[in-house]
Design a protein around this motif. Structure first.
Motif, PDB file in Angstrom:
ATOM      1  N   LEU A   1      56.720  44.667  11.000  1.00 12.54           N
ATOM      2  CA  LEU A   1      57.098  43.361  11.526  1.00 12.54           C
ATOM      3  C   LEU A   1      56.223  42.969  12.703  1.00 12.54           C
ATOM      4  O   LEU A   1      55.817  43.819  13.515  1.00 12.54           O
ATOM      5  CB  LEU A   1      58.567  43.357  11.962  1.00 12.54           C
ATOM      6  N   GLN A   2      55.939  41.685  12.786  1.00 12.63           N
ATOM      7  CA  GLN A   2      55.199  41.137  13.917  1.00 12.63           C
ATOM      8  C   GLN A   2      56.198  40.642  14.966  1.00 12.63           C
ATOM      9  O   GLN A   2      57.199  40.001  14.638  1.00 12.63           O
ATOM     10  CB  GLN A   2      54.322  39.970  13.456  1.00 12.63           C
ATOM     11  N   ARG A   3      55.910  40.964  16.230  1.00 14.89           N
ATOM     12  CA  ARG A   3      56.758  40.526  17.337  1.00 14.89           C
ATOM     13  C   ARG A   3      56.288  39.139  17.774  1.00 14.89           C
ATOM     14  O   ARG A   3      55.118  38.929  18.102  1.00 14.89           O
ATOM     15  CB  ARG A   3      56.659  41.500  18.500  1.00 14.89           C
ATOM     16  N   VAL A   4      57.201  38.165  17.744  1.00 12.30           N
ATOM     17  CA  VAL A   4      56.864  36.762  17.982  1.00 12.30           C
ATOM     18  C   VAL A   4      57.648  36.229  19.181  1.00 12.30           C
ATOM     19  O   VAL A   4      58.849  36.497  19.308  1.00 12.30           O
ATOM     20  CB  VAL A   4      57.190  35.904  16.724  1.00 12.30           C
TER      21      VAL A   4
ATOM     22  N   LEU B   1      62.443  36.723  21.916  1.00 16.12           N
ATOM     23  CA  LEU B   1      61.640  37.501  20.992  1.00 16.12           C
ATOM     24  C   LEU B   1      62.314  37.554  19.622  1.00 16.12           C
ATOM     25  O   LEU B   1      63.527  37.751  19.513  1.00 16.12           O
ATOM     26  CB  LEU B   1      61.433  38.923  21.514  1.00 16.12           C
ATOM     27  N   ARG B   2      61.517  37.368  18.583  1.00 14.59           N
ATOM     28  CA  ARG B   2      61.972  37.486  17.207  1.00 14.59           C
ATOM     29  C   ARG B   2      60.920  38.292  16.439  1.00 14.59           C
ATOM     30  O   ARG B   2      59.779  38.460  16.887  1.00 14.59           O
ATOM     31  CB  ARG B   2      62.151  36.105  16.562  1.00 14.59           C
ATOM     32  N   TRP B   3      61.316  38.792  15.243  1.00 16.14           N
ATOM     33  CA  TRP B   3      60.419  39.621  14.443  1.00 16.14           C
ATOM     34  C   TRP B   3      60.297  39.035  13.037  1.00 16.14           C
ATOM     35  O   TRP B   3      61.301  38.620  12.433  1.00 16.14           O
ATOM     36  CB  TRP B   3      60.931  41.058  14.383  1.00 16.14           C
ATOM     37  N   ILE B   4      59.054  38.962  12.529  1.00 18.62           N
ATOM     38  CA  ILE B   4      58.762  38.373  11.225  1.00 18.62           C
ATOM     39  C   ILE B   4      57.869  39.335  10.446  1.00 18.62           C
ATOM     40  O   ILE B   4      56.960  39.965  11.023  1.00 18.62           O
ATOM     41  CB  ILE B   4      58.053  37.008  11.372  1.00 18.62           C
TER      42      ILE B   4
END
Length: 363
Positions: free
Chosen positions: A195-198, A205-208
């Protein structure tokens, strides 16, 4: 005379103001030897345009400009949208027409607050009422420089139609908190496993998933190579339903789809089909190429002195086939101008008016 002046003001306002991108809540008040024009307008340019038109229509009247501008009013701020997608309405009501949508991270200007609704102007100039009465604020107020900096610091593009995002880097289903639409640009600040930390516009912070994002550096800008990339992703949008005012895979309208696809490669189109038809350069219908926009509608009527009226736009894939979002086509679909084709657009093709090109054709 007062009734005649009111009629003149309303006729002038309708001719001089495009309510999609400007605003004039105005009235007149006779005041001694002059007639004051009062109320709220979007900006000083709008006020000056109205005053020029009124003075041209009634030069013997001493018109006085007492209008207030929303861009200098108490509710004016810059902001970034913090929700994946938000509807903009024509009036401050959930029952009002959806005129367009704003997407996560979009820079906008707040113009007027009315209860739980805020009148905003999007980056494409479109105006609409945004519901702000959520449990968590959908807008992160900021300065103009901060709004622009957030956009400039974007690193990745969402290429999945609807990419799940998570509150924690586990990526577990119970941690999913939403879906991020195709075309949104985000700031990736790190990676945790797959997952990429956005960073969201408000700092959250959210993860995609990495597979749902493309580095912006890998996108070819303002050229056919970039458009071909976008069209490869657009294939996954086939079957998305038609939605008036829609700009996401939850539903598109015709110009929302073309604006989104061109925006991916750095070509900023206006919001509506008739506005998009004013950009680009003309191209002959027998010389159509991938990337041209096709405009449909009502032809000009010389007898009644009516110009042509654009009501629909589609993206040419070649000389005969095109991609569009329409009610008659059942949503996003590939259709044809050729009557012999099994995907012939029988209701749409006969209304083709003209085509426009937005970057040089590649042989």
């Amino acid at each position: 005379m007062t009734i005649a002046l009111y009629d003149l003001l309303e006729q002038t306002r309708r001719r001089a103001i495009d309510s999609r991108t400007s605003l004039a809540d105005i009235h007149i008040e006779p005041d001694g030897e002059s007639v004051a024009v009062r109320g709220q307008v979007l900006d000083r340019a709008t006020a000056e345009r109205l005053m020029r038109a009124l003075r041209a229509q009634a030069p013997t009247i001493n018109w006085r400009d007492d209008m207030q501008t929303l861009v200098t009013g108490p509710d004016y701020h810059w902001a970034l949208l913090t929700r994946p997608v938000a509807d903009l309405r024509r009036e401050p009501s959930h029952r009002a027409e959806r005129v367009t949508q704003a997407l996560l991270g979009e820079a906008l200007e707040t113009l007027r607050v009315q209860g739980a609704w805020t009148l905003v102007r999007l980056s494409d100039g479109y105006l609409g009422w945004l519901f702000t009465g959520y449990d968590s604020a959908p807008l992160a107020l900021c300065h103009a420089e901060q709004a622009q900096a957030y956009r400039q610091q974007a690193t990745h593009l969402v290429t999945h139609p609807l990419a799940p995002f998570y509150a924690h880097p586990s990526g577990e289903a119970q941690d999913q908190v939403g879906l991020l639409p195709f075309g949104v640009r985000v700031q990736v600040i790190g990676q945790d496993g797959a997952l990429q930390r956005v960073r969201w516009p408000d700092g959250t912070l959210r993860w995609i998933g990495s597979a749902d994002l493309l580095p912006l550096a890998a996108l070819a800008p303002r050229c056919h190579a970039g458009l071909r990339q976008a069209l490869d992703w657009a294939q996954r949008l086939i079957g998305v339903p038609y939605l008036w005012g829609g700009k996401t895979p939850f539903g598109y309208d015709c110009s929302g789809l073309t604006q989104t696809l061109f925006g991916l490669i750095g070509i900023d189109l206006p919001r509506d089909a008739d506005q998009q038809a004013e950009r680009g350069t003309p191209v002959a219908l027998d010389a159509l190429a991938c990337g041209d926009l096709l405009f449909f509608g009502d032809p000009a009527d010389a007898q009644h002195q009516r110009p042509s009226r654009v009501t629909h736009v589609a993206l040419a894939l070649n000389r005969h086939e095109f991609l569009d979002a329409s009610r008659s086509g059942g949503g996003v679909a590939i259709r044809s101008l050729d009557p012999r084709s099994p995907i012939y657009a029988g209701a749409t093709a006969p209304t083709l008016l003209f085509a426009r090109r937005y970057f040089p054709h590649e042989a």
